[in-house]
Design an enzyme around this catalytic site. Structure first.
Site, PDB file in Angstrom:
ATOM      1  N   PRO A  38      -4.327  -4.822  10.768  1.00 51.15           N
ATOM      2  CG  PRO A  38      -5.412  -4.613   8.700  1.00 51.15           C
ATOM      3  CD  PRO A  38      -5.633  -4.451  10.185  1.00 51.15           C
ATOM      4  CE1 TYR A  95      -1.990  -6.347   2.194  1.00 54.35           C
ATOM      5  CE2 TYR A  95      -0.024  -6.414   3.549  1.00 54.35           C
ATOM      6  CZ  TYR A  95      -0.901  -7.026   2.690  1.00 54.35           C
ATOM      7  OH  TYR A  95      -0.691  -8.335   2.319  1.00 54.35           O
ATOM      8  CG  LEU A 121      -9.256 -10.464   4.081  1.00 53.58           C
ATOM      9  CD1 LEU A 121      -9.294 -10.054   5.547  1.00 53.58           C
ATOM     10  CD2 LEU A 121     -10.517 -11.241   3.713  1.00 53.58           C
ATOM     11  CG  HIS A 122      -3.037  -9.488   4.165  1.00 50.28           C
ATOM     12  ND1 HIS A 122      -3.574  -8.230   4.369  1.00 50.28           N
ATOM     13  CD2 HIS A 122      -2.041  -9.610   5.084  1.00 50.28           C
ATOM     14  CE1 HIS A 122      -2.941  -7.623   5.369  1.00 50.28           C
ATOM     15  NE2 HIS A 122      -2.006  -8.439   5.823  1.00 50.28           N
ATOM     16  CG  HIS A 162      -0.234 -13.062   8.069  1.00 49.39           C
ATOM     17  ND1 HIS A 162       0.874 -12.323   7.732  1.00 49.39           N
ATOM     18  CD2 HIS A 162      -1.225 -12.175   8.305  1.00 49.39           C
ATOM     19  CE1 HIS A 162       0.568 -11.033   7.773  1.00 49.39           C
ATOM     20  NE2 HIS A 162      -0.699 -10.921   8.128  1.00 49.39           N
TER      21      HIS A 162
END
Length: 334
Positions: free
Chosen positions: A256, A258, A261-262, A264
């Site tokens: 990722p 950054y 956790l994200h 998309h």
């Protein structure tokens, strides 16, 4: 004192910073997305110092507003699109004609998006400049030996901007959906790469409230309620832009950009480098791998991906390469 030492409400406007920008070089371009990245300085000095006066500017051509075209494209309308065309040299071959020119009209509103990183660190610069890419085959053992120590050593300040969003210190007005649950909750807001107007290029991001989840490698069966919650609620946010659930692509990047956790969330019609097979892991597949194959699937699996040659992680990996190897992937050692 750098701008990082100031509160957000004392930051100069982007217009003020752009007026002080001095170009050093064009560091990258993407013809397909009609985007260019500029590196320069802000202020009177011309010596570029990352983290102090360096700045990275992104200039991106925005997509056409199809509704505006429908309203104004025909001759005779109040502001004819075709009537505003100023063409240069024209070419023709049989039934095909073409020309280059520009639209001399403001009917579409803004036609370019400008974003600025200032002060830009060396990591910011490396992320946006043109780089050669190197292939990594990351086994679970190499993850433990190489990648995980690198991730764990990242200072908390690098994701402070994420915590500012989660705590609503900034960008609260951009949040389109939130589940405040500290374990399985998240917020959804438009990604900065999207102008939040053209549904065909919709790009949202879901950022989890739960701290300590840094990447795909951390996910186990204990996180299935969180992942399924994001999958089930993404359509609520997307429908605000007229995008139905069967037009959604949800995925997690590894590596990722950054380490918080994200997920998309994009319109399936949107193409781009962010969905390349060496980086994007579809959320449906992630859930299935954990639920149907092994609860610790991402602690056992080998993950392959490409890294830019100037990235910090690649520099970290080079210390672990076998100097006798003729390849640039990292072999296991006995």
């Amino acid at each position: 004192m750098s701008l990082l030492d100031h509160a957000a409400d004392t930051m100069p406007s982007i217009k003020t910073l752009l007026d002080q920008f001095r170009l050093k070089e064009v560091i990258n371009e993407d013809i397909s997305s009609k985007t260019v990245w500029l590196l320069g300085t802000v202020g009177n000095t011309t010596d570029l110092v990352p983290g102090v006066n360096a700045a990275v500017i992104t200039l991106e051509r925005l997509a056409f507003d199809t509704q505006t075209i429908s309203n104004h494209a025909l001759p005779g309308s109040d502001a004819s699109l075709l009537g505003s065309l100023a063409l240069g040299s024209e070419e023709q071959n049989d039934v095909y004609s073409w020309a280059a020119g520009y639209i001399n009209s403001r009917m579409f509103g803004p036609d370019i998006r400008v974003s600025l990183i200032y002060p830009a660190t060396q990591k910011h610069i490396a992320k946006h400049q043109r780089q050669h890419r190197r292939w990594i085959t990351e086994t679970p053992r190499l993850y433990s030996l190489v990648t995980k120590p690198f991730i764990d050593a990242q200072p908390a300040s690098r994701v402070q901007w994420v915590y500012n969003i989660l705590s609503k210190k900034v960008e609260a007005d951009r949040i389109v959906y939130e589940d405040p649950d500290p374990e399985n909750g998240f917020i959804i807001l438009p990604d900065l790469k999207w102008d939040a107007s053209n549904a065909a290029s919709m790009y949202l991001v879901a950022i989890v409230h739960r701290q300590g989840l840094k990447s795909l490698r951390d996910l186990t069966d204990s996180h299935l309620p969180l992942l399924k919650n994001i999958r089930n609620k993404a359509n609520v946010a997307a429908e605000k832009y007229g995008v139905p659930h069967n037009k959604l692509r949800l995925y997690i990047h590894y590596q990722p950009s950054y380490y918080h956790l994200h997920v998309h969330i994009t319109n399936v019609d949107l193409e781009g480098r962010g969905i390349a097979a060496d980086r994007a892991h579809l959320l449906d597949t992630v859930i299935s791998n954990i639920e149907d194959i092994a609860p610790d699937y991402y602690q056992k699996v080998t993950l392959a991906y490409a890294l830019g040659s100037d990235t910090e992680l690649w520099q970290h990996w080079t210390a672990h390469l076998d100097p006798r190897s003729t390849t640039e992937s990292s072999p296991e050692t006995n």
